[in-house]
Design an enzyme around this catalytic site. Structure first.
Site, PDB file in Angstrom:
ATOM      1  N   HIS A 472       0.837  -1.205   0.000  1.00 17.30           N
ATOM      2  CA  HIS A 472       0.000   0.000   0.000  1.00 17.30           C
ATOM      3  C   HIS A 472       0.874   1.257   0.000  1.00 17.30           C
ATOM      4  O   HIS A 472       0.710   2.150  -0.836  1.00 17.30           O
ATOM      5  CB  HIS A 472      -0.916  -0.026   1.231  1.00 17.30           C
ATOM      6  CG  HIS A 472      -1.824   1.156   1.355  1.00 17.30           C
ATOM      7  ND1 HIS A 472      -3.170   1.080   1.083  1.00 17.30           N
ATOM      8  CD2 HIS A 472      -1.598   2.448   1.725  1.00 17.30           C
ATOM      9  CE1 HIS A 472      -3.725   2.272   1.273  1.00 17.30           C
ATOM     10  NE2 HIS A 472      -2.794   3.117   1.674  1.00 17.30           N
ATOM     11  N   GLU A 473       1.812   1.315   0.924  1.00 17.70           N
ATOM     12  CA  GLU A 473       2.646   2.515   1.029  1.00 17.70           C
ATOM     13  C   GLU A 473       3.530   2.680  -0.207  1.00 17.70           C
ATOM     14  O   GLU A 473       3.771   3.796  -0.658  1.00 17.70           O
ATOM     15  CB  GLU A 473       3.480   2.495   2.315  1.00 17.70           C
ATOM     16  CG  GLU A 473       2.662   2.449   3.610  1.00 17.70           C
ATOM     17  CD  GLU A 473       1.541   3.492   3.686  1.00 17.70           C
ATOM     18  OE1 GLU A 473       1.661   4.553   3.047  1.00 17.70           O
ATOM     19  OE2 GLU A 473       0.540   3.226   4.380  1.00 17.70           O
ATOM     20  N   HIS A 476       1.564   4.531  -2.857  1.00 14.29           N
ATOM     21  CA  HIS A 476       1.642   5.995  -2.703  1.00 14.29           C
ATOM     22  C   HIS A 476       3.010   6.484  -3.175  1.00 14.29           C
ATOM     23  O   HIS A 476       3.126   7.499  -3.854  1.00 14.29           O
ATOM     24  CB  HIS A 476       1.467   6.398  -1.232  1.00 14.29           C
ATOM     25  CG  HIS A 476       0.062   6.295  -0.727  1.00 14.29           C
ATOM     26  ND1 HIS A 476      -0.995   6.913  -1.342  1.00 14.29           N
ATOM     27  CD2 HIS A 476      -0.466   5.654   0.349  1.00 14.29           C
ATOM     28  CE1 HIS A 476      -2.113   6.661  -0.661  1.00 14.29           C
ATOM     29  NE2 HIS A 476      -1.812   5.889   0.366  1.00 14.29           N
ATOM     30  N   HIS A 479       3.392   6.688  -6.933  1.00 12.12           N
ATOM     31  CA  HIS A 479       2.620   7.814  -7.446  1.00 12.12           C
ATOM     32  C   HIS A 479       3.445   9.104  -7.305  1.00 12.12           C
ATOM     33  O   HIS A 479       3.469   9.949  -8.191  1.00 12.12           O
ATOM     34  CB  HIS A 479       1.324   7.921  -6.629  1.00 12.12           C
ATOM     35  CG  HIS A 479       0.209   8.653  -7.314  1.00 12.12           C
ATOM     36  ND1 HIS A 479      -0.933   9.004  -6.651  1.00 12.12           N
ATOM     37  CD2 HIS A 479       0.052   9.093  -8.576  1.00 12.12           C
ATOM     38  CE1 HIS A 479      -1.746   9.630  -7.497  1.00 12.12           C
ATOM     39  NE2 HIS A 479      -1.172   9.687  -8.661  1.00 12.12           N
TER      40      HIS A 479
HETATM   41 ZN    ZN Z   1      -3.096   5.179   1.898  1.00  9.56          ZN
END
Ligand code: ZN
Length: 684
Positions: A472-473, A476, A479
């Site tokens: 998940h991290e 980010h 991105h």
């Molecule tokens: Zn998040």
């Protein structure tokens, strides 16, 4: 005062932050200098000395504000990963000054006028799309902040902001106080079924209060296991009633949020009217990806309609388990978590400890980095950088086939330790920016988790949840790091709509549930064997257990939120509205005493007003994006390249819906999310 003759590392212009050299004593002098520079830049940029021209404005204002932001983010970061009382004090001491600057910056009428003049000038038409979007966003935020209001309207708007600030603060305080005000002392016999560690904590809490027995509270580490595991039905009911009536008229009058609910909703509608919008829901959606309240309502209702048959089946299973195996003639609200846990255990029990043996940290990290390299055409190599702790690491990201000019860098700090904040997060240490002085600034990311550190000479072991968090991290982080946008305000995650920001992060989570990927992420700590397929299948089945009911509950809250901020009279009839929504979406009549709006801090003391739907919204986007990989093959580089170009590289430089459509060739659909969650009828 102690003189500080050496150069202040917070003012350093070296390529990487001096994380090994920054001391609490550096904060005040550096901030004094940077704030003074930023203030001077603001005064200069609004004067006639600076022409109405994009580059001229950026060269003065953005350069100074960026310097302040970078230094301040280093201070905040060190405070969160290497906290000391001195660093905390330095942070707290300077925080009000920094907030004050940003508040003035975002509301300066002269700066608003300058941006408006820029937008109206002939040069605006020649701006590239990223600059156009950055300028539009800046104007939009000024307008939403009330910058266009005049006279009495302006005063009223400011008064509403102030009152709303105070109300949401006290709303949150009441929920906390009402939660803390409850305690219940019981004998050990009442705690049958409750795990031993929870009992031990309850015993210790009673001892600390100088009382016999066991102290139960409404704090999550006590409430959740009691409601899930206590065989004592009367105890479950008592706890459930207390929990679901917090901060309502059933508790202490000084904690009652009834009046605050009505006033907050009414003031938000008044604020919307001042800004010229039909409702607060409309205002909330202006900077979001969802285009209208109607679109959100249709989205939530569609999701609820499709989850409903599965929720009904699950409820029937819970009822029969309750009746046949637990001797409960009816299934009440306080029985559901308990029966659900029993059923889950009997059907899908597996040991998380067994699973952990397969996810060793080096194997997982290596598998993740190789996956990123394969999909996104980059190579990732360890690099040298000043660090704040011996277990932190630094990596550089290169375009595939290049090894001299990195496109980005990231810090990885995976292990829990004292002085480090809990949870996991990505934040940007530096953004990509084509600087006005000429050079290209490349992005830097902090990726922080709190996993168990290795013990002895064995590698650290991760739970499957840890692995999901790591992916998940990194989503980010990618991105932020792979953006190709040159404008500070819209590069990477900057300027991305609030309800689309979790797309790239939740997207990455999907790989943790894909067998082809999981095989490459696992090697048993002793034998080196990959995770057995049968164990993986049980993990998938357990993941999907109860998803229908959960989705319905989520839709109910999302619908309540949207209607509460859309209907003009919602403030006067909060409870009636909650009942109507429940009758529309739910499949069981809720207990009449339920008062969830009174403790719904997401909406009334958080940033989720008319935005609760965004959890499901981002999940739909990310599942649908991932399904493109399922169709083409999870390691397909062509799909990876398209995703990188259309989603990751463009950042906030264009609307998220355009980016999604450019990647997927159509608007998002619910189907992939429902399929991943087991909420579709299986093919015959
Ligand atoms: Zn998040």
């Amino acid at each position: 005062m102690n003189p500080m003759p050496e150069p202040n590392p917070l003012l350093s212009t070296t390529e990487l932050p001096c994380y090994d050299a920054i001391r609490p004593g550096h904060v005040m002098p550096a901030l004094a200098e940077l704030l003074a520079q930023a203030d001077a830049a603001l005064e200069k940029v609004v004067s006639d000395d600076v022409p109405v021209n994009y580059d001229a404005i950026a060269a003065v204002l953005d350069v100074s504000v960026e310097r302040l932001r970078t230094a301040w983010s280093q201070v905040g970061f060190l405070q969160s990963v290497a906290d000391t009382p001195e660093m905390r004090a330095a942070h707290a001491e300077n925080l009000p000054r920094v907030i004050d600057f940003y508040t003035r910056l975002s509301a300066d009428p002269r700066l608003f006028a300058k941006y408006k003049a820029l937008a109206a000038s002939p040069s605006a038409a020649t701006l590239n799309p990223a600059r156009k979007k950055a300028l539009q966003d800046a104007l939009r935020d000024f307008v939403l902040g009330g910058a266009e209001l005049e006279g009495a309207a302006r005063e009223r708007f400011a008064a509403i902001q102030e009152r709303l600030g105070a109300l949401s603060q006290s709303f949150g305080d009441h929920v906390l106080d009402a939660t803390d005000a409850f305690d219940l002392y019981v004998e050990e016999a009442a705690l049958d079924g409750v795990p031993a560690d929870v009992r031990a904590a309850a015993r210790a809490a009673a001892e600390a209060a100088g009382k016999p027995g066991f102290k139960l509270t409404l704090q999550a580490p006590c409430y959740v296991p009691v409601i899930q595991y206590a065989t004592n039905r009367a105890l479950r009911e008592q706890m459930f009633r207390a929990f679901s009536t917090r901060a309502s008229e059933f508790g202490k009058p000084e904690h009652d949020n009834s009046a605050a609910l009505a006033e907050i909703l009414a003031l938000r509608q008044e604020e919307a009217a001042l800004l010229g919008h039909a409702s607060y829901a409309h205002v909330s959606l202006v900077p979001k990806m969802a285009r209208s309240p109607e679109e959100v309502l249709a989205f939530v209702r569609d999701l609820a309609r499709r989850a409903r048959p599965f929720a009904e089946t699950e409820l029937a299973e819970l009822r029969s388990c309750a009746a046949e195996e637990l001797g409960l003639a009816s299934l009440e609200a306080w029985d559901r978590p308990f029966v659900s846990e029993r059923l889950k255990q009997s059907r899908y029990a597996f040991s998380n400890i067994d699973v952990k043996q397969y996810f060793t940290e080096p194997t997982v990290l290596d598998g993740l980095l190789r996956l990123i390299e394969t999909l996104f055409g980059v190579s990732i190599q360890p690099g040298e950088a000043p660090l704040w702790h011996p277990s932190a690491r630094f990596f550089r990201v290169f375009k595939h086939g290049e090894s001299t000019q990195p496109v980005a860098g990231f810090y990885l700090d995976l292990h829990a330790r004292t002085g480090k904040g809990s949870g996991a997060w990505m934040d940007d240490a530096r953004q990509r920016w084509q600087r006005p002085e000429g050079q290209l600034q490349t992005p830097l990311a902090h990726l922080v988790c709190n996993f168990a550190a290795p013990v002895g000479d064995k590698p650290a072991l991760l739970t499957h949840d840890d692995v999901i968090t790591l992916f998940h991290e990194f989503g980010h982080g990618l991105h932020h790091m792979l953006t190709q946008v040159d404008e500070l305000a819209v590069s990477g995650i900057a300027g991305v709509e609030w309800d689309a920001v979790e797309l790239p992060s939740q997207f990455m989570e999907n790989f943790c549930w894909d067998w082809q990927v999981v095989q490459k992420l696992t090697a048993h700590v002793d034998t080196g064997e990959p995770l057995p397929r049968a164990l993986f299948d049980r993990m998938i089945a357990a993941r999907n257990f109860g998803n229908g009911l959960q989705m319905l509950r989520h839709c109910e809250l999302g619908l309540f939120d949207m209607q509460a901020h859309l209907l003009p009279d919602a403030g006067q009839r909060v409870l009636a509205l909650a009942r109507e929504v429940s009758a529309e979406v739910g499949i069981v009549a809720p207990p009449p005493f339920l008062r969830y709006p009174h403790s719904f801090t997401h909406l009334f003391d958080g940033g989720y007003a008319a935005g609760y739907y965004s959890y499901a919204w981002a999940e739909v986007l990310s599942a649908d994006a991932f399904s493109a990989f399922e169709e083409a093959g999870v390691f397909d580089p062509a799909t990876g390249e398209r995703y990188r170009q259309q989603i990751l590289e463009v950042g906030g430089s264009r609307p998220a819906m355009e980016s999604f459509k450019a990647f997927r060739g159509r608007e998002p659909k619910l189907d992939a999310l429902l399929r991943h969650q087991g909420l579709v009828a299986e093919a015959a």
